[in-house]
Structures are given as C-alpha cells and as structure tokens.
Design a protein around this motif. Structure first.
Motif, PDB file in Angstrom:
ATOM      1  N   LEU A  87       0.809  -1.207   0.000  1.00 18.97           N
ATOM      2  CA  LEU A  87       0.000   0.000   0.000  1.00 18.97           C
ATOM      3  C   LEU A  87       0.851   1.270   0.000  1.00 18.97           C
ATOM      4  O   LEU A  87       0.348   2.342  -0.290  1.00 18.97           O
ATOM      5  CB  LEU A  87      -0.921  -0.002   1.229  1.00 18.97           C
ATOM      6  CG  LEU A  87      -2.051  -1.033   1.179  1.00 18.97           C
ATOM      7  CD1 LEU A  87      -2.744  -1.133   2.518  1.00 18.97           C
ATOM      8  CD2 LEU A  87      -3.061  -0.710   0.101  1.00 18.97           C
ATOM      9  N   SER A 159      -6.749 -12.688  -2.517  1.00 21.04           N
ATOM     10  CA  SER A 159      -6.634 -11.229  -2.573  1.00 21.04           C
ATOM     11  C   SER A 159      -7.662 -10.557  -1.686  1.00 21.04           C
ATOM     12  O   SER A 159      -7.578  -9.351  -1.442  1.00 21.04           O
ATOM     13  CB  SER A 159      -6.834 -10.745  -4.013  1.00 21.04           C
ATOM     14  OG  SER A 159      -8.184 -10.883  -4.387  1.00 21.04           O
ATOM     15  N   THR A 161     -10.135  -9.994   1.814  1.00 22.43           N
ATOM     16  CA  THR A 161      -9.865  -9.825   3.230  1.00 22.43           C
ATOM     17  C   THR A 161     -10.359 -11.045   3.992  1.00 22.43           C
ATOM     18  O   THR A 161     -11.072 -11.892   3.446  1.00 22.43           O
ATOM     19  CB  THR A 161     -10.594  -8.598   3.785  1.00 22.43           C
ATOM     20  OG1 THR A 161     -12.001  -8.765   3.556  1.00 22.43           O
ATOM     21  CG2 THR A 161     -10.131  -7.336   3.087  1.00 22.43           C
TER      22      THR A 161
ATOM     23  N   LEU B 348     -12.849 -13.989 -12.494  1.00 18.42           N
ATOM     24  CA  LEU B 348     -12.185 -14.134 -11.192  1.00 18.42           C
ATOM     25  C   LEU B 348     -11.114 -13.061 -11.009  1.00 18.42           C
ATOM     26  O   LEU B 348     -10.934 -12.531  -9.904  1.00 18.42           O
ATOM     27  CB  LEU B 348     -11.579 -15.535 -11.067  1.00 18.42           C
ATOM     28  CG  LEU B 348     -12.604 -16.661 -10.914  1.00 18.42           C
ATOM     29  CD1 LEU B 348     -11.969 -18.017 -11.169  1.00 18.42           C
ATOM     30  CD2 LEU B 348     -13.243 -16.629  -9.537  1.00 18.42           C
ATOM     31  N   LEU B 349     -10.393 -12.751 -12.068  1.00 15.06           N
ATOM     32  CA  LEU B 349      -9.393 -11.680 -11.964  1.00 15.06           C
ATOM     33  C   LEU B 349     -10.087 -10.358 -11.656  1.00 15.06           C
ATOM     34  O   LEU B 349      -9.607  -9.568 -10.824  1.00 15.06           O
ATOM     35  CB  LEU B 349      -8.581 -11.585 -13.262  1.00 15.06           C
ATOM     36  CG  LEU B 349      -7.539 -10.459 -13.318  1.00 15.06           C
ATOM     37  CD1 LEU B 349      -6.536 -10.623 -12.186  1.00 15.06           C
ATOM     38  CD2 LEU B 349      -6.831 -10.440 -14.662  1.00 15.06           C
ATOM     39  N   LEU B 351     -12.826  -9.979 -10.055  1.00 19.53           N
ATOM     40  CA  LEU B 351     -13.210 -10.035  -8.637  1.00 19.53           C
ATOM     41  C   LEU B 351     -12.018  -9.707  -7.748  1.00 19.53           C
ATOM     42  O   LEU B 351     -12.141  -9.011  -6.748  1.00 19.53           O
ATOM     43  CB  LEU B 351     -13.745 -11.428  -8.294  1.00 19.53           C
ATOM     44  CG  LEU B 351     -15.176 -11.725  -8.705  1.00 19.53           C
ATOM     45  CD1 LEU B 351     -15.522 -13.177  -8.424  1.00 19.53           C
ATOM     46  CD2 LEU B 351     -16.153 -10.807  -7.997  1.00 19.53           C
ATOM     47  N   ALA B 352     -10.866 -10.231  -8.130  1.00 23.51           N
ATOM     48  CA  ALA B 352      -9.665  -9.959  -7.340  1.00 23.51           C
ATOM     49  C   ALA B 352      -9.337  -8.475  -7.350  1.00 23.51           C
ATOM     50  O   ALA B 352      -8.923  -7.907  -6.343  1.00 23.51           O
ATOM     51  CB  ALA B 352      -8.486 -10.763  -7.885  1.00 23.51           C
ATOM     52  N   LEU B 353      -9.547  -7.832  -8.478  1.00 22.85           N
ATOM     53  CA  LEU B 353      -9.221  -6.411  -8.581  1.00 22.85           C
ATOM     54  C   LEU B 353     -10.206  -5.559  -7.784  1.00 22.85           C
ATOM     55  O   LEU B 353      -9.895  -4.447  -7.382  1.00 22.85           O
ATOM     56  CB  LEU B 353      -9.228  -5.963 -10.051  1.00 22.85           C
ATOM     57  CG  LEU B 353      -8.214  -6.648 -10.956  1.00 22.85           C
ATOM     58  CD1 LEU B 353      -8.254  -6.055 -12.349  1.00 22.85           C
ATOM     59  CD2 LEU B 353      -6.818  -6.532 -10.388  1.00 22.85           C
ATOM     60  N   SER B 355     -11.358  -6.442  -4.974  1.00 26.79           N
ATOM     61  CA  SER B 355     -11.295  -6.896  -3.589  1.00 26.79           C
ATOM     62  C   SER B 355     -11.276  -5.720  -2.634  1.00 26.79           C
ATOM     63  O   SER B 355     -10.786  -4.646  -2.942  1.00 26.79           O
ATOM     64  CB  SER B 355     -10.033  -7.724  -3.387  1.00 26.79           C
ATOM     65  OG  SER B 355      -9.777  -7.906  -2.021  1.00 26.79           O
ATOM     66  N   ALA B 356     -11.816  -5.935  -1.461  1.00 23.48           N
ATOM     67  CA  ALA B 356     -11.822  -4.900  -0.436  1.00 23.48           C
ATOM     68  C   ALA B 356     -10.448  -4.722   0.196  1.00 23.48           C
ATOM     69  O   ALA B 356     -10.257  -3.854   1.029  1.00 23.48           O
ATOM     70  CB  ALA B 356     -12.835  -5.251   0.650  1.00 23.48           C
ATOM     71  N   ARG B 357      -9.502  -5.538  -0.202  1.00 22.99           N
ATOM     72  CA  ARG B 357      -8.188  -5.470   0.430  1.00 22.99           C
ATOM     73  C   ARG B 357      -7.371  -4.317  -0.125  1.00 22.99           C
ATOM     74  O   ARG B 357      -6.298  -4.501  -0.669  1.00 22.99           O
ATOM     75  CB  ARG B 357      -7.437  -6.794   0.198  1.00 22.99           C
ATOM     76  CG  ARG B 357      -5.992  -6.788   0.582  1.00 22.99           C
ATOM     77  CD  ARG B 357      -5.761  -6.687   2.050  1.00 22.99           C
ATOM     78  NE  ARG B 357      -5.941  -7.984   2.680  1.00 22.99           N
ATOM     79  CZ  ARG B 357      -5.898  -8.178   3.975  1.00 22.99           C
ATOM     80  NH1 ARG B 357      -5.748  -7.183   4.785  1.00 22.99           N
ATOM     81  NH2 ARG B 357      -6.051  -9.358   4.481  1.00 22.99           N
ATOM     82  N   TRP B 358      -7.871  -3.126  -0.091  1.00 14.49           N
ATOM     83  CA  TRP B 358      -7.083  -1.999  -0.525  1.00 14.49           C
ATOM     84  C   TRP B 358      -6.949  -0.972   0.577  1.00 14.49           C
ATOM     85  O   TRP B 358      -6.558   0.151   0.362  1.00 14.49           O
ATOM     86  CB  TRP B 358      -7.673  -1.373  -1.791  1.00 14.49           C
ATOM     87  CG  TRP B 358      -7.784  -2.360  -2.903  1.00 14.49           C
ATOM     88  CD1 TRP B 358      -8.863  -2.592  -3.681  1.00 14.49           C
ATOM     89  CD2 TRP B 358      -6.795  -3.299  -3.318  1.00 14.49           C
ATOM     90  NE1 TRP B 358      -8.603  -3.591  -4.582  1.00 14.49           N
ATOM     91  CE2 TRP B 358      -7.352  -4.054  -4.379  1.00 14.49           C
ATOM     92  CE3 TRP B 358      -5.488  -3.573  -2.933  1.00 14.49           C
ATOM     93  CZ2 TRP B 358      -6.654  -5.048  -5.045  1.00 14.49           C
ATOM     94  CZ3 TRP B 358      -4.794  -4.583  -3.597  1.00 14.49           C
ATOM     95  CH2 TRP B 358      -5.375  -5.299  -4.629  1.00 14.49           C
ATOM     96  N   ARG B 359      -7.308  -1.371   1.759  1.00 12.21           N
ATOM     97  CA  ARG B 359      -7.064  -0.544   2.926  1.00 12.21           C
ATOM     98  C   ARG B 359      -6.614  -1.487   4.020  1.00 12.21           C
ATOM     99  O   ARG B 359      -6.811  -2.686   3.940  1.00 12.21           O
ATOM    100  CB  ARG B 359      -8.350   0.162   3.388  1.00 12.21           C
ATOM    101  CG  ARG B 359      -8.931   1.116   2.386  1.00 12.21           C
ATOM    102  CD  ARG B 359      -8.083   2.372   2.242  1.00 12.21           C
ATOM    103  NE  ARG B 359      -8.725   3.337   1.343  1.00 12.21           N
ATOM    104  CZ  ARG B 359      -8.599   3.298   0.033  1.00 12.21           C
ATOM    105  NH1 ARG B 359      -7.893   2.351  -0.543  1.00 12.21           N
ATOM    106  NH2 ARG B 359      -9.203   4.193  -0.720  1.00 12.21           N
ATOM    107  N   LEU B 360      -6.063  -0.916   5.074  1.00  4.40           N
ATOM    108  CA  LEU B 360      -5.638  -1.766   6.176  1.00  4.40           C
ATOM    109  C   LEU B 360      -6.794  -2.137   7.092  1.00  4.40           C
ATOM    110  O   LEU B 360      -6.735  -3.090   7.825  1.00  4.40           O
ATOM    111  CB  LEU B 360      -4.555  -1.066   7.004  1.00  4.40           C
ATOM    112  CG  LEU B 360      -3.229  -0.854   6.259  1.00  4.40           C
ATOM    113  CD1 LEU B 360      -2.225  -0.173   7.177  1.00  4.40           C
ATOM    114  CD2 LEU B 360      -2.674  -2.176   5.775  1.00  4.40           C
ATOM    115  N   ASP B 361      -7.862  -1.347   7.043  1.00  2.00           N
ATOM    116  CA  ASP B 361      -8.989  -1.649   7.936  1.00  2.00           C
ATOM    117  C   ASP B 361      -9.935  -2.636   7.301  1.00  2.00           C
ATOM    118  O   ASP B 361      -9.961  -2.835   6.134  1.00  2.00           O
ATOM    119  CB  ASP B 361      -9.722  -0.373   8.328  1.00  2.00           C
ATOM    120  CG  ASP B 361     -10.127   0.435   7.109  1.00  2.00           C
ATOM    121  OD1 ASP B 361      -9.748   0.084   5.999  1.00  2.00           O
ATOM    122  OD2 ASP B 361     -10.812   1.439   7.263  1.00  2.00           O
TER     123      ASP B 361
ATOM    124  N   MET C  53      -3.741   4.637   3.469  1.00  2.00           N
ATOM    125  CA  MET C  53      -3.836   3.230   3.863  1.00  2.00           C
ATOM    126  C   MET C  53      -5.096   2.948   4.655  1.00  2.00           C
ATOM    127  O   MET C  53      -5.523   1.799   4.778  1.00  2.00           O
ATOM    128  CB  MET C  53      -2.621   2.851   4.715  1.00  2.00           C
ATOM    129  CG  MET C  53      -1.341   2.887   3.954  1.00  2.00           C
ATOM    130  SD  MET C  53       0.016   2.406   5.030  1.00  2.00           S
ATOM    131  CE  MET C  53       1.392   2.708   3.962  1.00  2.00           C
TER     132      MET C  53
END
Lengths: 218, 361, 299
Positions: A87, A159, A161, B348-349, B351-353, B355-361, C53
C-alpha cells in the motif's frame, strides 16, 4: 516493476515450483511406463488405455496444486506484512494486483511446458498400437487452461480480506446446516450438492477438470 | 443239455430265485414307493399352491397397464411402480415400434418381504426393493422385458451374449464399439479394420465354428488374451500359460484349444449390441418380430432376417458405422468448456481487482 | 507559505472507542515537523490516513498538493515512508530489497543508495530477516531517502535503536533535508530527540491535535511560575493557564502557563498577586503539562 515482481515471486516459490515441474514431467512418463508399453509383444491396448485412464486423475490434481502454490506465493508475503508495503508503493491497487497475477501466470508456464515435454517424451519413447495416438499437446493445453482457472480462483480468494473469506465460508456453512436440517425433517432438498455440481458442469469454472485426461487415446 | 448243466441251472435257480424274487419285489416296491412319494409331493405342491394362493389372495395384486406393457405388482408398490412402468413403456415403444405386440407377457414385480420370495404366475419376475426409487424400478422393468425377449430368441442367440439395448445407456454405443474394434488384440479385428467383412463376422463370433482361435488371434494376440481374467485352477493350464508368455507358440495354441468355447471372441457385448442395433434399425417395422421368429436359426440368420438384408451386407454396414464413430477429442476438452474456463479466468481476476483489500482496515 | 500536508476536519473511527476527531494538520513545506504524542494517541493512524492506507470517515487530506486518496499514486511517488514496524519483505537480501523498491520509484538514486548502504555498513547479501534492529532501522531510512522524496514521513524511526544508530539515522535525514529542501514529518514519543531537529511541533492526544506551533514558541512559551497571593478568579489572563497547583505557603502556587512574556508581570500586579520565580520547562516537561491540561475536565 514487473520484472521485480516476477523475481520475488520466483524466489518465494522456487522449491515448490521445481517440485511441480518435476511432477509435470514425470506424470505422463510414468503413466506410459506403468502401463507397460515396454513390451509390445504382450501388449494389451485395452489394458493400456485403462492404465492410462487411471493416471488421469493426477493431472487435475496437479493443476489445482500449481494454481494454489502460485496464488499463495503471489499474496502470502503481503498478507504477512498486512499489506503495508504494497500500500505504500506508488502503483494503483488494480495495477498491483494485475502485476502479481501476471507474475504468477508466468511461473505456471514452466509446469505446463514440463508436462508437454513429458508427454512428447513418453509418446515418442513408446510403441503405440495402431488405432491409438498420443496427445501431448492437447493434454498440455487442457492442463494449462485448468491450471489458470485454479490459479485465478485461488488468487481471487487470497486477494480478499479475512472478512470476505468469512462471508464465503459462512454462506457455505449456512447452506450445509439448512441442508442437514431439511434432510432430518424428511424434506428432499439437495441444493448444496446441486450447487457444487454446477461448478463442475457447464457453465461452471471447473468443467475442464472433469472427463478423461488421457495422454494416449483412440 | 447234459445232466450236470441242468443241475447247475437248477442250483443257480434255487440260489438266485429268492434274490431275483426279492429284487423283483424291491423294484416293484421301489416303484410303488416312488409313486407314493410322487403322489405325496403332488399333494404337497397342491397344498403349497393353495397356501400360496391363499397368501396371494391375502395380498392384493395390481396389474398396471401402459400400452401393451403389463406389470403385475403388489398394490402397496403400485404408486411407485406406475410411473416407472409408464416411462418403461415409452422407451420400449420407441425401440419396438410396431413390434410392441411382442410384449404379450405380464411382467411381474413383487417386493421381497424378508426372506420369503413369493411367486406369481407370470413369465418373468423381478425383485423390486421396497425402497427403490422409480428410476431403479424403471431399469429393472426394462431389464426384465429385454431378458424375456432374448430368451425367446433362442438359446444360441442368448449364448451369443448380445443385448437389445433396452436396459443399457446406448448414447455412446458406437463410439465404444469403435474403441473395442481399435483396441482388440486380434488378427480378425485388424483385418476387419482394414476392410475384411468375413474377418468382422469372425471377430464378432459369427464366423465358422472351425478353428476359431486361429481365425481370431495371432500367437502374440493369444499371449495377451490368454493372460486375461482369473487364473485357471488347473496347474497344467498355468504351466502352459507361463510357457506361452515365455515364448512358446505351441503352448499358446494348446492352451487356446483347451479353453475351447470359453476362449473369448475378440469383440464382445458392446460390439454385438451395436450390430443388433444396426440390424433392427435397418429392418424397420417388424424387425424384432423377425428376430424372434426362428429361435433355432443361427444368430447370423436371425440378424439377417431382422435387418431384411444379406448378412454380409449387414456386417459391412456395421463396419462402416463403427469406423465412423471415433469418439471426438476425449483428451482435449470440449470447446465450450475451454471458453467457459477463459471467461471464468477473466471474471475471477476482475473479482480480485475489486477486492476490499485496498485498505488496512 | 504552502503546506506539504494539510487536513481539514479529518475524522476516523476504529472500533467503538478510538476516534480521530476534527484533525486539522498544517505541515509547512520545508519544515521538520515533529508529531508528538503518547502511545495510542493516534499518531500512526494519522500517518496511515495521510498515506491513504486507511479510509477516512470525513474531512479532507491534501499531501504535496495532491488529494488523498484520489491522487494517492502521484503522492506516494514523492513520499519517502519509514513505518513504525519494518515492512520490507524479510526473505529478500538487502540488494534485492533495494532493487525491488527502486523499480517502483522513477526518482530512485541507485548510486546514492549504494553509498548510503556502505556508509551504514549494511551487507548487501544479508537477508533482511537476519538484520539487527539497528541495521533494519538504517535500511528503512536508506530506502526512503534513496527515492529522493519531497516529503519524508517517519513513524517512530529511532524507536528501539541504540544512541549511535539513532544519531546516524537522524544525521542522514537532516543531511538530505538540508540539501533537497524536503519536508520531514516525524512522529515520536521521544520528545528530547525531536527538540533538537524539529522546527514545528504538533501534539496529539486521544485522537485530537491539542497543539500545533513552532518549536521555538513551544519551548519558550511554556513556563512554570511561582505566584503568591493570587485570587481564585484570575479573569482574562494574557496567557494560557495550563495548570495551577496550590503551594506550601512560602513558595506560593505553581502555575504552568503557555505563551508567557516578560511584560505580563503587570497583569499579576493588577490582580494583586506577585510572581517571584519564572522557570523554563524543557520540551518534555512542557509536553507533559500540555497533555495534563488537555486531559483536565473543563470547569
């Protein structure tokens, strides 16, 4: 950027990848050797086909394993660091994911090539009876596509969470519980097996994994 | 006759007369005893039949009719058997066409209650598990009907081991026959593939009876074929097989000769079923009736009669049909599966893009 | 003067207890800004919000004239970040880590990175997982500096490091800042360390910015006064009274004030009190008093 991504993912997966490459080469070779092609005089084509068919299950399993290793390698180090490093890099999030996906895809290719070479070697080193043919290229293409599907699926899951994974598992678990309760109540409802079956039949993602995987066939 | 001879005969007569007399008496007694026993058995049978009839009378039987198909079953099972019978009728009428008149027999289906098998006065019976779903019952009815028709086609046809295909999935019949023809370790099969119609007939077990082994197999083929199946209980056969495998041609031929009728023909049930299917299809209306018309005729004649064409022509037609039925791309995947896989990879790719995993929270 | 970092009404919430409320940060361009606060006050959270972040709940963030998170890629390309905990991939060697990192930054100075590496005594073939804490600290700063950033954001960069390493790290930072005229935003709870290098200070406590002012003003402006005969109600004082404690009679009360000026003796005369001692507080004492004052319940 991509070169460095590829380098790091290769470094992280080198040992597993080497093992998978060996497996990819070995399976077609072993399938032919174990079928006993070495002695054409006592050769039974039907037995040969049965033996070759018996090895067929190894290909989709290997495809799944390669996909899993490639996907875990792509994300595991970022997961461990809680994605702080990723990030902090000046690259758009979607681009970062595409770079990771592409790097993993490149790492899959050696296994596919090894399987293709193994099929060529197995087919050429043996005396195949009239009416039967070796299909190393068709087998390798199918294997490559199946591996990519598995890789894409695992990549998408990895990918996400923990919350996403919890949702997915929660839904599956809830379906299973409802299924059990309905069965206990005598209500015939097989939606969980039906749902799973949808994954393995058209137009599900894993139809490619089903059917016969035979290096030598009619 | 001299006096000595007369005395000897007299002494023999005196000595043997009682034995003869008792023997005569034993035969008579035994015959009488046999008659008495038969009478007793008949009485017992009669009692048993009456008892069964009483039991049958107690049990209510239904005769379910679907077209000309009749299925006799326990009333308690009628609800389960009726849809199976209806479905079986649809399949049978599609197969038999105008020959559905052949379904003249009532086909019995009775539940097996505990250990007692209760008979019904019908030609064929079948066990229906009380818990069997209608689909299984459907296959059972088809199997029973087919078995009945094959039986009526005569012992030779029955022992030839071809199937009418009612109770089997014939979707890939000719593809399987192709695989069988291609992979059979047989000289006759190879010649058949190359175009020898007589070799095809021989491979199907319809050639001349003399010297079948030689017409079917080369000695290398025998090394493969003789090693199949379970090991012979006879030590001599096992020794001959070992010698055959070690390279002794004579051992192979001798063992084949010992096998006699049990030596399997190169092309088995699948190929034969496909031949029957060709014959019945070519024969059109009345083909089944013609097939069963002369149960004492050779199989080749029965098939030829069913097809309404000379046997050689029938075999040639079968060969062409089978050769053209190579299964397509069983190693490669169907195009639609490949396209679906490619589409899923993209999805599927995506979906991966997202993804909610773009923040630490 | 433009600001390298600007936030207006920044709000963030994590869980039920922790919240950042109405944060208004203003970090002047070219400043060395010390971001002070006790543990758990929200310093690292604020930094992560600045770097995109974490997702803010409300307010605006601007870093180097870019809006976060809309322009985050361009912002991160000009920001050198040293996190609280090491974030590089531990399975790489030093050389591999430098190559990987450098591939993402167009302004990466490979030669200078090598110089810094040699200067810091880092073995290029050493695996990151085997580096000592001090070596890792140096590597993180090296990586941030070699990007030639316009803004350095350092989150507790010297925490846990021995004095020698701390000196080396801070010296490298200051040398870069002096030549590149970059802005430094450094968070720490080591007050005395920031006292030496920072020219601005912001104090964070319980998710709020309790003070933001030039360092000199902060150091000079907080005094401890010994006051006799002061009334209970002091009216409108020309300074900010941070703390007032009763004395033991002879010494008088102890007052901690912010914004003290020598001319304010007249105020005490006017209220009938007398100041008989004015003591300077060092940054740490001033920081403690500031926090105490901010936490005191309002009357």
């Amino acid at each position: 950027m991509f070169r460095q991504m590829l380098y790091t993912q290769l470094k992280w997966s080198l040992i597993a990848l080497a093992a998978l490459v060996v497996a990819g080469f070995a399976i077609p070779v072993l399938s032919v050797q174990r079928a006993g092609i070495v002695q054409p005089a006592t050769w039974d084509a039907a037995v040969l086909l049965t033996a070759i068919r018996g090895w067929g299950v190894a290909y989709p399993i290997l495809a799944g394993a390669v996909g899993l290793v490639a996907a875990l390698t792509a994300w595991s180090h970022d997961h461990r660091g809680n994605h702080v490093y990723a990030l902090s890099l000046p690259v758009a999030r979607w681009k970062y994911a595409v770079l990771r996906f592409a790097a993993g895809g490149v790492l899959i290719l050696p296994v596919v090539v090894a399987l293709w070479v193994g099929g060529l070697a197995a087919g050429s080193a043996s005396t195949i009876p009239n009416g039967l043919h070796a299909y190393p290229t068709a087998l390798a293409l199918r294997f490559g596509l199946a591996t990519f599907v598995a890789y894409a699926a695992f990549f998408a899951i990895a990918s996400g969470t923990s919350r996403t994974a919890a949702w997915v598992l929660g839904v599956i678990g809830a379906l299973a519980v409802v299924q059990i309760v309905l069965s206990a109540a005598g209500v015939h409802a097989a939606f969980l097996p039906d749902a799973l079956e949808r994954l393995y039949t058209w137009p599900g993602p894993f139809e490619l994994f089903t059917g016969q995987w035979m290096l030598i066939n009619v | 006759m001299s006096d000595r001879r007369r005395i000897g005969i007299a002494i023999l007569t005196i000595v043997l007369a009682p034995a003869a007399a008792s023997a005569q008496q034993s035969v008579a007694a035994q015959q009488a005893r046999l008659a008495a026993l038969e009478a007793a058995a008949n009485r017992a049978d009669s009692i048993a039949h009456r008892a069964d009839s009483v039991l049958q009378a107690r049990r209510v039987l239904d005769t379910l009719r679907s077209g000309t198909l009749r299925v006799v079953t326990d009333s308690a099972l009628a609800q389960r058997v009726r849809p199976a019978a209806a479905h079986a009728w649809r399949v049978l009428s599609a197969h038999l066409g105008a020959d559905t008149v052949l379904l003249r027999e009532p086909y019995g289906a009775i539940a097996n209650r505990g250990s007692r098998l209760l008979p019904v006065a019908v030609e064929a019976t079948a066990l229906i598990d009380t818990a069997a779903p209608p689909l299984e019952t459907f296959w059972t009815i088809l199997g029973v009907v087919e078995s009945n028709l094959v039986t009526r086609s005569g012992r030779t046809f029955r022992s030839w081991d071809g199937s009418l295909g009612f109770a089997t999935d014939t979707t890939h019949l000719f593809s399987l026959a192709y695989v069988s023809l291609i992979t059979a370790p047989s000289r006759a099969a190879r010649l058949c593939r190359a175009g020898d119609v007589a070799a095809c007939a021989a491979a199907l077990g319809l050639g001349p009876d003399s010297n079948r082994a030689a017409s079917w197999y080369s000695v290398n083929d025998l090394r493969v074929v003789l090693g199949r199946g379970t090991s012979s209980p006879f030590a001599r056969d096992r020794r001959m097989l070992a010698a055959c495998r070690a390279g002794s041609d004579s051992a192979c031929w001798n063992l084949a000769a010992r096998r006699g009728p049990s030596l399997p023909a190169p092309l088995g049930v699948v190929s034969r079923t496909s031949l029957i299917a060709i014959a019945l299809a070519r024969g059109g209306a009345g083909a089944y009736t013609r097939l069963l018309a002369d149960s004492s005729a050779p199989v080749a004649a029965q098939l030829s009669s069913a097809a309404g064409m000379p046997f050689d022509d029938l075999i040639a037609a079968w060969r062409i049909r089978v050769r053209g039925a190579a299964p397509p791309g069983t190693t490669g995947a169907p195009i639609r599966a490949e396209l679906a896989a490619a589409g899923w990879i993209v999805l599927l790719l995506a979906l991966a893009l997202r993804s909610a995993r773009w923040r630490l929270d | 003067m433009s600001n390298a970092i600007e936030t207006h009404g920044l709000r963030y919430r994590a869980g039920k207890t922790f919240e950042i409320r109405d944060l208004a940060l203003n970090v002047p361009t070219g400043a060395v800004y010390g971001f002070l606060g006790p543990n758990g006050s929200g310093k690292t959270t604020t930094i992560r919000l600045l770097l995109g972040m974490l997702r803010r709940v409300g307010g605006t963030i601007r870093v180097l004239d870019g809006s976060v998170p809309r322009d985050i890629v361009h912002v991160l390309a000009r920001v050198g970040y040293v996190p609280e905990r090491p974030h590089l991939y531990p399975s790489l060697t030093v050389a591999e880590a430098l190559r990987f990192h450098g591939a993402f930054f167009s302004r990466w100075d490979g030669h200078w990175a090598d110089e810094l590496r040699s200067g810091f005594g880092l073995d290029q073939d050493a695996k990151l997982s085997r580096l000592s804490k001090g070596e890792m600290g140096k590597l993180l700063v090296l990586v941030a500096l070699a990007q030639r950033p316009d803004l350095l954001i350092l989150d507790e960069p010297t925490d846990g490091l021995d004095p020698v390493v701390r000196r080396d790290v801070l010296a490298a930072v200051l040398e870069y800042v002096s030549t590149a005229r970059a802005t430094v935003f450094i968070s720490s709870h080591l007050v005395h360390e920031l006292e030496r290098i920072c020219d601005w200070v912001g104090v964070m406590d319980h998710g709020q910015l309790v003070a933001e002012l030039p360092m000199q003003t902060f150091k000079n402006g907080i005094k401890r006064l010994r006051v006799r005969n002061a009334p209970a109600d002091i009216g409108d004082a020309p300074f900010v009274l941070l703390a007032r404690e009763p004395g033991n009679g002879v010494a008088g009360e102890s007052w901690v004030v912010r914004g003290w000026d020598a001319s304010m003796h007249e105020y005490f005369t006017a209220i009938g009190a007398a100041v008989h001692a004015v003591d300077d507080l060092d940054l740490e004492d001033g920081f403690v008093e500031l926090l105490r004052a901010s936490r005191a319940p309002t009357a």
